[in-house]
Design a protein around this motif. Structure first.
Motif, PDB file in Angstrom:
ATOM      1  N   GLU A 134     -23.257  33.878  32.985  1.00 49.21           N
ATOM      2  CA  GLU A 134     -23.447  34.665  34.199  1.00 49.21           C
ATOM      3  C   GLU A 134     -24.581  35.656  33.964  1.00 49.21           C
ATOM      4  OE1 GLU A 134     -22.060  34.339  37.023  1.00 49.21           O
ATOM      5  OE2 GLU A 134     -20.577  32.822  36.505  1.00 49.21           O
ATOM      6  N   ASP A 168     -27.773  38.266  35.958  1.00 49.79           N
ATOM      7  CA  ASP A 168     -28.173  38.910  37.211  1.00 49.79           C
ATOM      8  C   ASP A 168     -29.105  37.988  37.973  1.00 49.79           C
ATOM      9  OD1 ASP A 168     -26.697  41.104  36.557  1.00 49.79           O
ATOM     10  OD2 ASP A 168     -28.397  42.130  35.565  1.00 49.79           O
ATOM     11  N   ILE A 169     -29.021  38.114  39.267  1.00 44.99           N
ATOM     12  CA  ILE A 169     -29.897  37.298  40.128  1.00 44.99           C
ATOM     13  C   ILE A 169     -31.310  37.838  40.011  1.00 44.99           C
ATOM     14  CG2 ILE A 169     -30.345  36.592  42.499  1.00 44.99           C
ATOM     15  CD1 ILE A 169     -27.354  36.856  43.032  1.00 44.99           C
ATOM     16  N   SER A 170     -32.232  36.969  39.675  1.00 49.92           N
ATOM     17  CA  SER A 170     -33.599  37.392  39.398  1.00 49.92           C
ATOM     18  C   SER A 170     -34.359  37.675  40.684  1.00 49.92           C
ATOM     19  CB  SER A 170     -34.326  36.312  38.602  1.00 49.92           C
ATOM     20  OG  SER A 170     -34.441  35.141  39.395  1.00 49.92           O
ATOM     21  N   THR A 201     -35.442  34.602  42.431  1.00 50.19           N
ATOM     22  CA  THR A 201     -34.448  33.985  43.309  1.00 50.19           C
ATOM     23  C   THR A 201     -34.458  34.650  44.672  1.00 50.19           C
ATOM     24  OG1 THR A 201     -33.076  33.437  41.409  1.00 50.19           O
ATOM     25  CG2 THR A 201     -32.000  33.445  43.564  1.00 50.19           C
ATOM     26  N   TYR A 202     -34.520  36.033  44.657  1.00 45.19           N
ATOM     27  CA  TYR A 202     -34.571  36.724  45.943  1.00 45.19           C
ATOM     28  C   TYR A 202     -35.820  36.338  46.720  1.00 45.19           C
ATOM     29  CZ  TYR A 202     -30.585  39.775  45.027  1.00 45.19           C
ATOM     30  OH  TYR A 202     -29.324  40.252  44.813  1.00 45.19           O
ATOM     31  N   THR A 230     -35.373  32.940  48.232  1.00 39.19           N
ATOM     32  CA  THR A 230     -34.436  32.997  49.351  1.00 39.19           C
ATOM     33  C   THR A 230     -35.092  33.618  50.570  1.00 39.19           C
ATOM     34  OG1 THR A 230     -32.672  33.316  47.725  1.00 39.19           O
ATOM     35  CG2 THR A 230     -32.131  33.713  50.043  1.00 39.19           C
ATOM     36  N   VAL A 282     -28.339  33.523  48.855  1.00 33.28           N
ATOM     37  CA  VAL A 282     -28.865  34.015  47.580  1.00 33.28           C
ATOM     38  C   VAL A 282     -28.120  33.362  46.420  1.00 33.28           C
ATOM     39  CG1 VAL A 282     -29.102  36.057  46.108  1.00 33.28           C
ATOM     40  CG2 VAL A 282     -29.651  36.193  48.545  1.00 33.28           C
ATOM     41  N   ARG A 283     -26.781  33.269  46.526  1.00 36.28           N
ATOM     42  CA  ARG A 283     -26.005  32.659  45.454  1.00 36.28           C
ATOM     43  C   ARG A 283     -26.369  31.178  45.282  1.00 36.28           C
ATOM     44  NH1 ARG A 283     -21.819  35.301  48.030  1.00 36.28           N
ATOM     45  NH2 ARG A 283     -20.941  33.287  48.708  1.00 36.28           N
ATOM     46  N   HIS A 319     -29.656  30.922  43.656  1.00 34.89           N
ATOM     47  CA  HIS A 319     -29.532  31.277  42.242  1.00 34.89           C
ATOM     48  C   HIS A 319     -29.029  30.075  41.425  1.00 34.89           C
ATOM     49  CE1 HIS A 319     -28.676  33.582  38.640  1.00 34.89           C
ATOM     50  NE2 HIS A 319     -27.405  33.154  38.669  1.00 34.89           N
ATOM     51  N   THR A 320     -28.012  29.373  41.946  1.00 38.48           N
ATOM     52  CA  THR A 320     -27.494  28.184  41.251  1.00 38.48           C
ATOM     53  C   THR A 320     -28.564  27.115  41.123  1.00 38.48           C
ATOM     54  OG1 THR A 320     -25.289  28.621  42.136  1.00 38.48           O
ATOM     55  CG2 THR A 320     -25.709  26.407  41.308  1.00 38.48           C
ATOM     56  N   LYS A 332     -31.282  28.276  38.469  1.00 34.64           N
ATOM     57  CA  LYS A 332     -30.809  28.245  37.096  1.00 34.64           C
ATOM     58  C   LYS A 332     -30.569  26.803  36.618  1.00 34.64           C
ATOM     59  CE  LYS A 332     -29.898  31.321  34.898  1.00 34.64           C
ATOM     60  NZ  LYS A 332     -30.753  32.046  33.936  1.00 34.64           N
TER      61      LYS A 332
END
Length: 1082
Positions: free
Chosen positions: A912, A914-916, A919-920, A923, A1013-1014, A1017-1018, A1021
C-alpha cells in the motif's frame, strides 16, 4: 453443359404481348452465370439434356401470372420435351463409328439406343465372366483344393458377386446412369473422394485384367499351339520355369503393343469382333458339356504313365514301359533312358525307378468311373512337390535329391486354400459390363438388374457344374497337372472336350484375345471419365484425346500399367492383384447401397425393389473377408493406395457437390451428435475454448486483421469449434451481395491462415445489434461458442465518434451476461504468423483474480502449436501487505503441479502506497477529457437541432402564403422558439469557453472523483509491475477488469484499460466466463 430451357410462345391474336425479356433484362446475366459451367449444376437439375437457345422468351398471356419465373421455372411441356428427347451414348464407342469417313464427310448421327436385356447386358456379362481362369486354371484348382474345397471357393465368390449385383441394380435403377458405369455410380453415391479412390482402383483392376488376359493368350500360344516358337529354351529342367517366364514377357509385350495399336486405330473393329469372341466362349462351354456326356458313353483315350505313384511327363516317350520284349529279346525303352545312365539292362538306374513299376492308367476315366470319391478332398503342398496318386502303392527311395532332374510332374508354386481364392476370383468379375453399357440400352433400369443377375446365375451354375463334372471325369493327378505335361502337353480341359481338344484350345485363345482387347478398350475410357470429372488434378491430361473422343493419352497410360503386369509374367501372380482391386470396387458398391438405404434420402427411389441394407452389408463384409483371405499383404497395399488417393482428393482435389451418401451420412451423424451434446453441458475435463472470432472488414470487404485468424489457428490447432464472423451496416436487401463477398473473403483468409471452422457475415442496421446477434445466436445446439475473440480498438481515442469504444464496451457486457469468456488481443498485427517459429522467450500470465483457470489453460494450448512451442510459461500473482508471499508461492507451485503444467512461479508484492501526483494528473486529464467529450456531444446535438430549425422555418415560409402567422408554429410543429434559441446559443457559447479554459486551470485534486482516483492508482501500479517484469516477453496474458455498471463511466473504463496495458507489445486481455475450465482431477 449449361442447363437452359426454351419456352414455346403462345400465339395471341389480340395484338402484341409484353416481351418477358424486357422484364428480366437486368437479371439475365446473373441467371446465365448461374446456369453455366460445371457439371454439378447439370446433375443437380431435374432436367437431363439441354440446348443453348435462350433467345425465345415466353410472350403469351395464358401464363402471364408466372411470366416472371419462366427463366428459372419452365413450363411442364418444356420439361417433358427434354425428358422425351434424352439420349445418353457411351463415350468413345459410338463417336468413333460416327466420325468422319474416308471422304471427310460427317456420317449421319447415331439413332437412340436399341439394345435389349439379352444383347445389351446378359451376353456382355457372360463374355466378361467366363474367361481365362475357366479354361486354364479351374481344373488345377479342382485337383488341388478338391471338389468340396473348390465348391466353397466358387460359392463364396459367386455369392459375393450376386450380392454386389443386387446392390448395383438398386443404384443403377435409382435414376439415369450416364456413361462411366460403376465409377459414376460409386462417385455419385459416396462422393468424389471415395469415387475417385475406388474409380482408380477399378481402373487398375481392369488394366491388370488386361495383363492377365494377355498372359493367358501367350500361355495358350506357347504351351499348347506352337511350343516351338519359344525364344528362350531351357537346357536344364530346373531352368524351364525361368525360360517360360522370359518367353511370356517377350511375347506378352509384343501382344500388348499389337492390341493397343488395334484399339488406337479402331474401336469399332473391337466391338464388331466381340460377337466372334463370345461365340468362341459359348462353343467352348458346349464342347465341355458334350465331352462330359461322351465320357459316360465312351471315355476318350488319354493314357497317363505313373512310376510307382508318381505322375510322369510323357512327351519324351511313347510307351509306359521300362522294357519290352520283341521276338523274345528284351529291349529297354525311352522311359528307361530317362532314368538310367545307359540303355543296357545292367545300367545304373535311379533308385526309385528300380524299386517301382511303371503303370499306365486312363487320364479321363469317365463320368461313371467313381473317380469323384478320390477327388473330393484337396492336396496342397509346397513348390516342387511331386504330383502323386495317393491310392497307388509305391516303394519310397532313400535318396530323393535328384528327383528334380527327372521327368516327374511337380507343383510349380506352393499351394494353399487362400491362394486359390485369389487366383479364382477374377473368373467371376465382369458383372459391371451391363452397367457400363447403360447408355446403349433401350430400358437400362429394367435391363441392368435382370440381365446382370441372370448372367451371374448362369455362370454360377456353369462353374459349379464344371467343378463337379471335372472331379467326376478326370483323374486327380491330371487335374493337378497345371500345364498338361502328363497328357502329352494337351490342355487338361481340352482332353475332356468333344469333338477335339483343339476346340477348347482355339476357343480359349480367341476368348482371351477378345477379353484383353475389351479391357484395353474399357480401361482408358474409365480413366478419361475420372480425369474429366476434375477431381484429381494431375490426371487432367488423360481427359484429352483425339478429335472423335478417343482417349489417346489414357490408352498410353493403360498400356504402360498393363506392361507392369506382363513383366510379372505369371498368371498366378497377377490374378490376386486384380482380385484386390475388383473386390475393393465391389465393397464400395455394397457400401454405397447400404448407406443410401439406411439414410433414406428423398432421392433414393430405386425401381429395383429386391434389395435390403443387410444384403449390402453382408456383401461388403464378404468382399472385405475375401480380400484378406486371398492375400492380406495385397489387401493392405490396395487399401493404402485407395487411402492415399482419398486423402489426395480431399486435400488437393476439386470441390464437387454430387449429393452423395457420405454427405448425408455426415449430416445424420452431425445431427445425432448435436442432439447428444445438448443433453448436458460439457464437463470441465472436456472444456476447451470454442471461439467466436469477431473480425472487421475494411472498405474493400477484405479482412482487416488477418493475424487474428493466425492466432485462432495457433490457439485451436483445428480442435473444437471456430466461428469467424463479421458485421456489415445496412439492410440485407441492399448489402446481400456484399455479405456474400465478405464471406468469400473470410473463407479465403481462413484458408490461407489454415483456420478450420465456419464463417458468417451478417448485415444489421448498426454494428452493435449485429455483434449482439452473433453473440446470442452463433452456433447450433450443443455446438455453440463459449468464448469471444476480438481485437483491441487501437484508435478509439482518435475516432471522430464514440461508436468504436461504446461498441467494444457493450460487447464486453454482452459476453459477461451470456457467461462467455472474452479474449481481447492488443496489437494483434504484431502477433507471430503461422510460419514463424519463436526460438525463445516467455509467455507471462498475470493472475490477479481467479477467472475459472482460463489464464492457465490458454498458454498450455498455445504451446501445443509450433509457433509457441519453445516459449516458457511464467505465472505472476500479486501479494498484498497481509499476504504471506512465500506460502503463496509454494501453494501456487503445488497447484500447478496438480494441474500438470510446467511454469515458473513468481509472487509480486504490491505494498500500500500513497497515491502519486502522476496518478492524480492522469485522473484529472481523464475526467477533463470526459467532460470535453460530453460538451462536444452537446455541441453536435445543438448543430443538428439548429439545422432542423432552419429547415422547419423554410418549410413554414413556403406554407404561410394563405395562412395566418398565429397558425404557423402549429402547422410546422416547431420545438424551439426564437427566444429559446438565443438563450441556448448564449449558454452554449459560455459552455464552450469553459471547455477551452479548463486546460489552463491549476489542478484541483480535491474535486476529483475518489473512485476514479483509486482505479487509476491500481492501473498505474499494476502496469508498472507488468512492464518491469514482462516488457520483453513474447506474450502477456492479463485479467481484464469488468466494465462499470453505470454507463456514464464507460470512457473512464477505456482509459483504465489503456493505462493498464501501456508500454506492452503483445497483450491478451482475458475475462472468464464464470465457470471452472481446468481441473486437477483425471
Amino acid at each position: 453443359m449449361p442447363t437452359n430451357f426454351t419456352v414455346v410462345p403462345v400465339e395471341d391474336g389480340g395484338g402484341s404481348s409484353r416481351d418477358a425479356g424486357s422484364v428480366f433484362r437486368e437479371e439475365e446475366e446473373p441467371l446465365r452465370g448461374r446456369h453455366s459451367g460445371d457439371d454439378i449444376r447439370r446433375e443437380s437439375s431435374p432436367f437431363i439434356n439441354s440446348d443453348h437457345d435462350r433467345g425465345h422468351y415466353y410472350d403469351g398471356k395464358n401464363m402471364a401470372l408466372f411470366e416472371e419465373e419462366m427463366d428459372s421455372n419452365p413450363m411442364v411441356s418444356s420439361l417433358l420435351n427434354k425428358l422425351a428427347n434424352y439420349t445418353n451414348l457411351s463415350q468413345g464407342v459410338r463417336e468413333h463409328e460416327e466420325y468422319d469417313n474416308d471422304d471427310g464427310v460427317r456420317r449421319v448421327t447415331v439413332t437412340g439406343p436399341q439394345m435389349g436385356t439379352f444383347i445389351g447386358v446378359y451376353l456382355p456379362c457372360m463374355q466378361n465372366i467366363l474367361g481365362v481362369i475357366l479354361f486354364l486354371r479351374l481344373t488345377w484348382i479342382v485337383g488341388t483344393a478338391g471338389i468340396l474345397g473348390t465348391l466353397a471357393i466358387v460359392c463364396m465368390c459367386c455369392a459375393c458377386t450376386m450380392l454386389t449385383a443386387i446392390s448395383m441394380s438398386a443404384i443403377a435403377t435409382n435414376g439415369v446412369v450416364p456413361a462411366g458405369g460403376s465409377y459414376y455410380m460409386i462417385s455419385r453415391s459416396l462422393g468424389p473422394e471415395f469415387g475417385g479412390a475406388v474409380g482408380l482402383c477399378f481402373y487398375l483392376g481392369t488394366t491388370f485384367a488386361g495383363s492377365m488376359y494377355i498372359l493367358g493368350t501367350i500361355e495358350i500360344l506357347l504351351t499348347y499351339i506352337v511350343p516351338t516358337a519359344a525364344v528362350f529354351v531351357a537346357e536344364r529342367k530346373e531352368d524351364e520355369a525361368a525360360a517360360l517366364l522370359n518367353n511370356m514377357r517377350v511375347y506378352g509385350t509384343c501382344c500388348l503393343a499389337l492390341m493397343a495399336l488395334v484399339v488406337f486405330v479402331g474401336v469399332k473393329y473391337v466391338n464388331k469382333l466381340a460377337l466372334v469372341f463370345l461365340t468362341c466362349v459359348v462353343l467352348s462351354i458346349m464342347a465341355i458339356y458334350a465331352g462330359v456326356i461322351r465320357t459316360a458313353i465312351e471315355p476318350p483315350d488319354f493314357p497317363i504313365c505313373l512310376l510307382g505313384n508318381r505322375s510322369l511327363e510323357n512327351h519324351n516317350f511313347e510307351k509306359c514301359l521300362k522294357t519290352e520284349v520283341v521276338k523274345n529279346v528284351t529291349y529297354t525303352t525311352d522311359l528307361w533312358a530317362l532314368f538310367c545312365d545307359s540303355r543296357h539292362l545292367n545300367a545304373s538306374c535311379d533308385e526309385y525307378f528300380s524299386l517301382n513299376n511303371a503303370t499306365e492308367i486312363q487320364g479321363i476315366p469317365g463320368l461313371l468311373s467313381g473317380v469323384i470319391r478320390d477327388n473330393l478332398w484337396g492336396d496342397y503342398g509346397p513348390a516342387g512337390m511331386l504330383v502323386e496318386k495317393k491310392s497307388q502303392l509305391s516303394v519310397p527311395a532313400q535318396d530323393n535329391s535328384k528327383d528334380i532332374y527327372k521327368p516327374y510332374v511337380f507343383n510349380d508354386i506352393a499351394t494353399f486354400f487362400t491362394l486359390l481364392v485369389g487366383i479364382y476370383f477374377p473368373s467371376v468379375t465382369g458383372i459391371m459390363a451391363g452397367s457400363n453399357r447403360s447408355g446403349d440400352l433401350r430400358d437400362a433400369q429394367r435391363s441392368i438388374p435382370i440381365g446382370t443377375i441372370l448372367a451371374i446365375a448362369t455362370t454360377s451354375f456353369i462353374y459349379i457344374s464344371c467343378v463337379v463334372l471335372f472331379g467326376a471325369c478326370i483323374e486327380g493327378v491330371v487335374l493337378r497337372d497345371k500345364f498338361g505335361d502328363s497328357v502329352k502337353k494337351n490342355l487338361v480341359i481340352g482332353t475332356l472336350a468333344w469333338p477335339s481338344p483343339w476346340v477348347i484350345v482355339i476357343g480359349s485363345f480367341f476368348s482371351c484375345c477378345g477379353a484383353g482387347l475389351q479391357s484395353l478398350t474399357g480401361a482408358p475410357r474409365l480413366l478419361q471419365a475420372i480425369a474429366r470429372d476434375g477431381i484429381i488434378p494431375f490426371l487432367q491430361v488423360f481427359g484429352h484425346g483425339k478429335a472423335n473422343g478417343e482417349p489417346t493419352w489414357a490408352l498410353l497410360m493403360t498400356a504402360g500399367i498393363c506392361e507392369i503386369g506382363i513383366l510379372i509374367a505369371s498368371l498366378d501372380a497377377v490374378a490376386p492383384i486384380l482380385s484386390m482391386f475388383f473386390l475393393m470396387c465391389y465393397l464400395f458398391v455394397n457400401l454405397a447401397c447400404a448407406v443410401q438405404t439406411l439414410l433414406r434420402t428423398p432421392n433414393w427411389r430405386p425401381r429395383f425393389k429386391f434389395y435390403h441394407w443387410t444384403l449390402s452389408f453382408l456383401g461388403m463384409s464378404l468382399c472385405l473377408s475375401l480380400m484378406f483371405i486371398s492375400s492380406w499383404y495385397y489387401a493392405l497395399v490396395a487399401m493404402v493406395i485407395a487411402g492415399l488417393i482419398y486423402k489426395y482428393i480431399e486435400y488437393r482435389g476439386a470441390e464437387k457437390e454430387w449429393g452423395d451418401g457420405i454427405r448425408g451420412l455426415s449430416l445424420n451423424a452431425a445431427r445425432y451428435a448435436l442432439i447428444r451434446l445438448e443433453e448436458a453441458p460439457p464437463h470441465t475435463k472436456n472444456w476447451r475454448p470454442q471461439l467466436l472470432v469477431l473480425c472487421k472488414l475494411d472498405s474493400d470487404l477484405g479482412v482487416k486483421h488477418p493475424r487474428l485468424l493466425s492466432f485462432t489457428t495457433q490457439l485451436k490447432a483445428g480442435k473444437g469449434l471456430t466461428i469467424v464472423s463479421s458485421v456489415l451496416e445496412g439492410t440485407y436487401m441492399t448489402r446481400g451481395s456484399d455479405a456474400k463477398t465478405g464471406e468469400q473473403n473470410l473463407k479465403a483468409a481462413m484458408s490461407s491462415e489454415r483456420t478450420k471452422g465456419f464463417c458468417h457475415v451478417v448485415v444489421s442496421s448498426n454494428l452493435r445489434d449485429g455483434f449482439s446477434l452473433l453473440i446470442q445466436s452463433a452456433g447450433l445446439g450443443g455446438m455453440k461458442h463459449n468464448a469471444v475473440l476480438m481485437a483491441w480498438p487501437a484508435g478509439w481515442k482518435q475516432a471522430q465518434d464514440s461508436y468504436t469504444w461504446k461498441n467494444f464496451i457493450e460487447t464486453v457486457r454482452e459476453t459477461t451476461s451470456a457467461h462467455q469468456a472474452l479474449l481481447v488481443a492488443k496489437n494483434i498485427d504484431h502477433f507471430p504468423a503461422n510460419q514463424e517459429r519463436l526460438k525463445e522467450g516467455t509467455i507471462d500470465v498475470w493472475w490477479i483474480v481467479h477467472d475459472g483457470g482460463l489464464l492457465m489453460l490458454l498458454p498450455f494450448l498455445l504451446r501445443q502449436h509450433k509457433v509457441w512451442r519453445k516459449c516458457k510459461m511464467r505465472i505472476f500473482t500479486v501479494a498484498h501487505m497481509d499476504d504471506n508471499s512465500i506460502q503463496m508461492k509454494k501453494d501456487l507451485q503445488m497447484f500447478l503441479y496438480h494441474l500438470r503444467l510446467d511454469a515458473e512461479v513468481e509472487v509480486v508484492e504490491m505494498h500500500e502506497s500513497d497515491i502519486s501526483a502522476f496518478t492524480y494528473e492522469k485522473t484529472l486529464v481523464m475526467e477533463q477529457r470526459s467532460q470535453m467529450l460530453r460538451q462536444m456531444q452537446l455541441s453536435r446535438n445543438e448543430r443538428e437541432r439548429e439545422a432542423q430549425l432552419i429547415h422547419d422555418r423554410n418549410t413554414a415560409s413556403h406554407s404561410a402564403m394563405n395562412d395566418t402567422a398565429a397558425t404557423t408554429p402549429e402547422r410546422i410543429h416547431m420545438t424551439w422558439t426564437k427566444e429559446k434559441l438565443v438563450q441556448e446559443r448564449t449558454r452554449n457559447r459560455e459552455g464552450n469557453m469553459g471547455v477551452k479554459d479548463i486546460f489552463n486551470m491549476k489542478p484541483e485534486w480535491e474535486n476529483l472523483n475518489q473512485s476514479n482516483v483509486r482505479r487509476m492508482h491500481t492501473a498505474v501500479k499494476l502496469n508498472e509491475a507488468v512492464v518491469k517484469k514482462s516488457q520483453n516477453s513474447q506474450l502477456v496474458l492479463l485479467n481484464m477488469p469488468g466494465p462499470p455498471k453505470n454507463k456514464e463511466g464507460d470512457e473512464n473504463y477505456m482509459e483504465f484499460l489503456e493505462v493498464l496495458i501501456e508500454g506492452l507489445d503483445r497483450v491478451l486481455l482475458v475475462r472468464g466466463g464464470g465457470r471452472e475450465v481446468i481441473t486437477i482431477y483425471s
